[in-house]
Motif scaffolding. Structure first.
Motif, PDB file in Angstrom:
ATOM      1  N   ILE A   1      56.818 116.395  12.345  1.00 62.81           N
ATOM      2  CA  ILE A   1      57.653 117.339  13.082  1.00 62.81           C
ATOM      3  C   ILE A   1      56.859 117.830  14.285  1.00 62.81           C
ATOM      4  O   ILE A   1      55.755 118.349  14.129  1.00 62.81           O
ATOM      5  CB  ILE A   1      58.066 118.530  12.206  1.00 62.81           C
ATOM      6  CG1 ILE A   1      58.923 118.069  11.024  1.00 62.81           C
ATOM      7  CG2 ILE A   1      58.811 119.572  13.027  1.00 62.81           C
ATOM      8  CD1 ILE A   1      59.257 119.182  10.041  1.00 62.81           C
ATOM      9  N   GLU A   2      57.431 117.650  15.460  1.00 61.75           N
ATOM     10  CA  GLU A   2      56.752 118.066  16.692  1.00 61.75           C
ATOM     11  C   GLU A   2      57.586 119.125  17.397  1.00 61.75           C
ATOM     12  O   GLU A   2      58.772 118.917  17.670  1.00 61.75           O
ATOM     13  CB  GLU A   2      56.548 116.860  17.615  1.00 61.75           C
ATOM     14  CG  GLU A   2      55.751 117.174  18.865  1.00 61.75           C
ATOM     15  CD  GLU A   2      55.509 115.932  19.707  1.00 61.75           C
ATOM     16  OE1 GLU A   2      56.265 115.709  20.672  1.00 61.75           O
ATOM     17  OE2 GLU A   2      54.565 115.184  19.373  1.00 61.75           O
ATOM     18  N   PHE A   3      56.961 120.274  17.697  1.00 57.52           N
ATOM     19  CA  PHE A   3      57.648 121.322  18.444  1.00 57.52           C
ATOM     20  C   PHE A   3      57.758 120.887  19.898  1.00 57.52           C
ATOM     21  O   PHE A   3      56.774 120.458  20.503  1.00 57.52           O
ATOM     22  CB  PHE A   3      56.892 122.647  18.370  1.00 57.52           C
ATOM     23  CG  PHE A   3      56.471 123.047  16.982  1.00 57.52           C
ATOM     24  CD1 PHE A   3      57.272 122.805  15.889  1.00 57.52           C
ATOM     25  CD2 PHE A   3      55.248 123.672  16.771  1.00 57.52           C
ATOM     26  CE1 PHE A   3      56.886 123.184  14.619  1.00 57.52           C
ATOM     27  CE2 PHE A   3      54.849 124.045  15.509  1.00 57.52           C
ATOM     28  CZ  PHE A   3      55.666 123.801  14.430  1.00 57.52           C
ATOM     29  N   ARG A   4      58.933 121.050  20.484  1.00 58.02           N
ATOM     30  CA  ARG A   4      59.139 120.630  21.875  1.00 58.02           C
ATOM     31  C   ARG A   4      59.857 121.713  22.695  1.00 58.02           C
ATOM     32  O   ARG A   4      60.813 121.448  23.389  1.00 58.02           O
ATOM     33  CB  ARG A   4      59.921 119.308  21.921  1.00 58.02           C
ATOM     34  CG  ARG A   4      59.088 118.126  21.438  1.00 58.02           C
ATOM     35  CD  ARG A   4      59.775 116.806  21.723  1.00 58.02           C
ATOM     36  NE  ARG A   4      58.904 115.678  21.423  1.00 58.02           N
ATOM     37  CZ  ARG A   4      59.258 114.399  21.573  1.00 58.02           C
ATOM     38  NH1 ARG A   4      60.480 114.106  22.018  1.00 58.02           N
ATOM     39  NH2 ARG A   4      58.421 113.433  21.282  1.00 58.02           N
ATOM     40  N   ASN A   5      59.351 122.916  22.588  1.00 63.41           N
ATOM     41  CA  ASN A   5      59.821 123.994  23.456  1.00 63.41           C
ATOM     42  C   ASN A   5      58.814 124.117  24.594  1.00 63.41           C
ATOM     43  O   ASN A   5      58.124 125.132  24.753  1.00 63.41           O
ATOM     44  CB  ASN A   5      59.945 125.305  22.670  1.00 63.41           C
ATOM     45  CG  ASN A   5      60.838 126.317  23.343  1.00 63.41           C
ATOM     46  OD1 ASN A   5      61.423 126.044  24.394  1.00 63.41           O
ATOM     47  ND2 ASN A   5      60.938 127.493  22.766  1.00 63.41           N
ATOM     48  N   ALA A   6      58.736 123.053  25.388  1.00 66.60           N
ATOM     49  CA  ALA A   6      57.618 122.850  26.322  1.00 66.60           C
ATOM     50  C   ALA A   6      57.499 123.941  27.364  1.00 66.60           C
ATOM     51  O   ALA A   6      56.387 124.326  27.758  1.00 66.60           O
ATOM     52  CB  ALA A   6      57.765 121.488  27.001  1.00 66.60           C
ATOM     53  N   ALA A   7      58.603 124.466  27.834  1.00 59.13           N
ATOM     54  CA  ALA A   7      58.558 125.467  28.902  1.00 59.13           C
ATOM     55  C   ALA A   7      58.048 126.813  28.404  1.00 59.13           C
ATOM     56  O   ALA A   7      57.678 127.669  29.219  1.00 59.13           O
ATOM     57  CB  ALA A   7      59.945 125.630  29.514  1.00 59.13           C
TER      58      ALA A   7
END
Length: 309
Positions: free
Chosen positions: A128-134
């Motif tokens: 599981i990779e978090f991708r709330n990059a901003a």
């Protein structure tokens, strides 16, 4: 204030009756957010309606009327009742409807991309990779929902034997192109009134955090001859930092790997909020002295320090 005293007095006497009506005598599982809004419909004035909460979300946190306090009065009463609380906790440990809908596709493809989370099966591991990059992979209402879906899928997939949490690369100028585990709660959303009490703060602890700690409830009732829950080991891979809610996640995992330059911190007290159950879980792991330094004193723990163990 008078209305809130009346709500507390009513719930002190009738919580289990109200909960029984909302769940058809404990025969129907109703997730927390739905429970609160169904209570608003069935018992007018007890908790705010969806329309009232939608109107409330148009204001920054400092200018809200405080309707979430009324939700808190109701949720607190339910969680104080041994009967209602057990039923609600078990309901929140069940797979979400969204995860059940996506399960067949994930089993076939081995990957799924949600708005803020990417899940991929690699061998017997579910990554599981978090991708709330901003937002430096900070948690908001959207990430909370996506993460619970991903955790459900890892626990439901028969091939996966272990879950892995890691932050993806971010867009922030200071860290652009680097992986960041998590910056905790999205403070911009918190200031702007977009962090919800029921869906985020309570839903997070009763949802995916509790599922990673205790497993996913899969059988409908005790004594039916089947294993009631499925649990799997969880590994955290920490790049750069795990702040606030990010560090709280580490406290329910089975193993944590951190890069040399990473650090951990729980700055919730400085932000004027309670660090979830982190203040309780950290103390069990470290003892009171170090926990006070982290929770109350704002101490950062570098991955290379002995205390990081």
């Amino acid at each position: 204030m008078r209305a809130r005293r009346a709500r507390r007095a009513f719930l002190a006497r009738h919580t289990e009756t109200v909960y029984g009506v909302l769940t058809d005598g404990l025969t129907r599982p109703v997730r927390l957010a739905d429970l609160v809004y169904e209570a608003a419909d069935r018992f007018p004035g007890l908790v705010p309606t969806r329309a009232q909460m939608a109107a409330e979300r148009r204001f920054v946190q400092a200018e809200k009327e405080g309707r979430e306090i009324d939700q808190g009065i109701f949720c607190g009463a339910v969680l104080r009742s041994p009967t209602a609380a057990r039923h609600l906790v078990e309901t929140m440990l069940r797979p979400t409807p969204r995860a059940r809908t996506l399960l067949d596709g994930f089993r076939t493809e081995g990957r799924i991309e949600l708005d803020t989370v990417y899940l991929e099966r690699r061998g017997v591991a579910g990554h599981i990779e978090f991708r709330n990059a901003a937002r430096l992979n900070a948690e908001d209402d959207r990430l909370i929902a996506d993460l619970e879906t991903a955790v459900d899928l890892v626990l439901l997939d028969d091939v996966i034997k272990v879950g892995v949490l890691r932050g993806g690369t971010v867009d922030h100028p200071k860290y652009r192109g680097r992986r960041v585990f998590s910056a905790g709660v999205n403070l911009t959303d918190l200031r702007d009134g977009r962090i919800s009490f029921v869906e985020f703060l309570l839903g997070r602890e009763l949802g995916y955090v509790n599922k990673m700690l205790r497993g996913l409830l899969t059988a409908p009732s005790p004594g039916d001859g089947r294993e009631r829950s499925v649990g799997k080991p969880w590994i955290g891979a920490v790049d750069t930092f795990a702040i606030g809610g990010g560090m709280q996640l580490l406290l329910v995992l089975d193993h944590v790997i951190a890069e040399e330059n990473a650090y951990l911190s729980l700055p919730a007290a400085e932000e004027g909020i309670v660090p979830g159950l982190g203040n309780l879980r950290l103390t069990r792991l470290t003892g009171a002295r170090l926990a006070r330094q982290v929770v109350l004193g704002g101490r950062r723990i570098a991955a290379t320090e002995p205390e990081a163990r």
